[in-house]
Design an enzyme around this catalytic site. Structure first.
Site, PDB file in Angstrom:
ATOM      1  N   GLU A 199      -2.592  -9.010   2.950  1.00 19.71           N
ATOM      2  CA  GLU A 199      -2.885  -9.533   4.300  1.00 19.71           C
ATOM      3  C   GLU A 199      -4.360  -9.412   4.646  1.00 19.71           C
ATOM      4  OE1 GLU A 199      -1.676  -6.627   3.562  1.00 19.71           O
ATOM      5  OE2 GLU A 199      -2.104  -5.133   5.113  1.00 19.71           O
ATOM      6  N   CYS A 248       0.843  -1.198   0.000  1.00 20.72           N
ATOM      7  CA  CYS A 248       0.000   0.000   0.000  1.00 20.72           C
ATOM      8  C   CYS A 248       0.885   1.258   0.000  1.00 20.72           C
ATOM      9  CB  CYS A 248      -0.985  -0.043   1.175  1.00 20.72           C
ATOM     10  SG  CYS A 248      -2.301   1.178   1.014  1.00 20.72           S
ATOM     11  N   HIS A 263      -3.927  -4.791  -0.277  1.00 23.11           N
ATOM     12  CA  HIS A 263      -3.507  -5.397   0.984  1.00 23.11           C
ATOM     13  C   HIS A 263      -3.627  -6.918   0.900  1.00 23.11           C
ATOM     14  CE1 HIS A 263      -3.132  -1.768   3.480  1.00 23.11           C
ATOM     15  NE2 HIS A 263      -4.024  -1.277   2.635  1.00 23.11           N
TER      16      HIS A 263
END
Lengths: 198, 253
Positions: A183, A80, A181
């Protein structure tokens, strides 16, 4: 593998730490450059403003440490804002110099496109590289600026939001950046991290 | 193409999930961590957790719960309920939440929106607005819909975006609990008034309500609670139908 997550006070590092641990790597948080050489792979996360992030990296000398490590061949993944920081310059609230590991700029979405900003939610990222083709799909994005690499060939994924923009980069399988993202992108995100963190 | 998001909302009281029908009559609907993991596996695009215990003592329990949720799921989630300071927001973000949602505290102290967006970035500041139609204007209510304010929905929405809100969660109190569909006209006007993503909330009763709101209201996401908690609509079924109807949604395995 020993993974050093750079912790400079910008955003949700809990999630990336959880994700890295799930993949059976050892994640450590690095708040200063002292032990940076002990790690096999660096992750530069981050949400928030570009200029604030750069000044925090500069304060601890982390900026030089990262640049030196990468110039000596260490692998890095920017996520990001972390991806944007790898670039030479950002135009968020004026001009700010980035780490300069990737040639190019960070620019705002054009208001003329008349789409909502931030670009928030799940959007498709399409791999330009055969090795990553099976990982094309919907990832979670939250950002108002995007990266414009000078050299087209560094683009790893493309995403459409009014325009086609570069949503991930890969320089020689050493410097990676993802605008989304992983994650927070469920199985697909975990599989992408698994592919990159080698 | 950016997909429309489906967001189950979990009301949390003292560590358990509850859902108020029309903001009253609380019914227990399970363990939040299990439910979060279940919804994530089912293909929910995001989750919202609202802490309705809202005393300082109980909120410490909430931060611990947020930590457990963050370890269990890897989709984005928003937390809210009684957050009134940058420090409280920081605790929850450090526990692993992606966004924080504020409502009454923003009405009492609009500067909080600016402080939060300067501290963490606008992308993690969701302003929740509860409103209902009174004499032909949409009036904003605070304290969980209990207290009328002098604010107009659209004026207030403009103001919160100006102060740095990155997203608006609009609950129509007229629709909430009715299962008759979302407040699509008001949502459309809201969508034309501000340029940040909007989450539609209040009124989901059947799959067609989601299709309709995504087709007509400009909403970027739709939030619901009881239809999911009581299994009246399952997320795979909902997403399959939305896809068939030509609405862009995230394909989940």
């Amino acid at each position: 593998m020993k993974i050093g997550i750079i912790d400079y006070g910008m955003g949700n590092i809990k999630s990336i730490t959880n994700a890295v641990n799930h993949l059976n790597h050892t994640a450590s948080l690095l708040t200063n450059p002292d032990s940076i050489n002990d790690y096999d792979f660096l992750i530069l996360p981050g949400v928030g403003a570009f200029s604030e992030a750069m000044s925090k990296l500069n304060e601890t000398g982390m900026n030089h440490a990262i640049i030196d490590c990468v110039k000596n061949g260490k692998k890095i993944l920017g996520i990001c804002l972390g991806m944007q920081l790898l670039f030479a310059k950002s135009y968020e609230f004026g001009e700010t110099t980035g780490l300069g590991l990737v040639e190019g700029d960070v620019v705002p979405f054009d208001k003329e496109i008349a789409l909502k900003v931030p670009h928030m939610g799940w959007n498709e990222a399409i791999a330009t590289d055969n090795y990553f083709k099976d990982l094309s799909g919907d990832y979670y994005f939250v950002h108002s600026y995007y990266c414009l690499p000078k050299k087209k060939e560094v683009t790893l994924f493309l995403t459409n939001y009014g325009i086609n923009f570069c949503s991930a980069i890969n320089l020689n399988s050493q410097i990676y950046g993802v605008q989304f993202h992983p994650e927070k992108s469920q199985h697909l995100g975990m599989n992408l991290l698994k592919r990159i963190l080698v | 193409m950016l997909t429309k998001r489906i967001i189950p909302c979990l009301d949390i009281k003292e560590g358990r999930t509850v859902k108020g029908i029309n903001f009253k009559n609380l019914v227990d609907a399970g363990d939040p961590v299990e439910l979060a993991s279940y919804y994530s596996d089912q293909g929910a695009d995001e989750l919202v957790f609202l802490d309705i215990s809202a005393t300082a003592e109980k909120r410490k329990t909430f931060a611990a719960l947020v930590r457990k949720i963050a370890q269990k799921i890897n989709i984005p989630f928003t937390v809210g309920g009684g957050i009134a300071s940058v420090a409280e927001a920081r605790t929850l973000l450090l526990a692993g939440a992606d966004k924080i949602s504020i409502n009454s505290a923003a009405i009492r102290n609009p500067t909080l929106i600016k402080e939060l967006s300067e501290a963490f970035g606008g992308q993690c500041v969701v302003v929740a607005i509860d409103a209902k139609k009174v004499d032909d204007t949409w009036r904003v209510y605070s304290v969980g819909g209990a207290k009328p304010t002098s604010l107009n929905l659209f004026t207030w929405a403009k103001e919160v975006v100006k102060l740095g809100a990155g997203e608006i969660l609009f609950t129509s109190m007229d629709n909430d609990g009715t299962k008759q569909g979302f407040a699509n006209k008001a949502l459309l006007q809201l969508s034309k008034t501000v340029n940040v993503p909007i989450i539609a909330s209040g009124g989901a009763g059947e799959i067609a309500h989601f299709t309709e709101t995504f087709r007509t209201s400009g909403a970027d996401a739709a939030l619901a609670a009881s239809v999911f908690h009581f299994n009246q609509i399952t997320i795979p079924q909902l997403k399959k139908e939305l896809h068939t109807q030509g609405i862009a949604i995230r394909k989940t395995p």
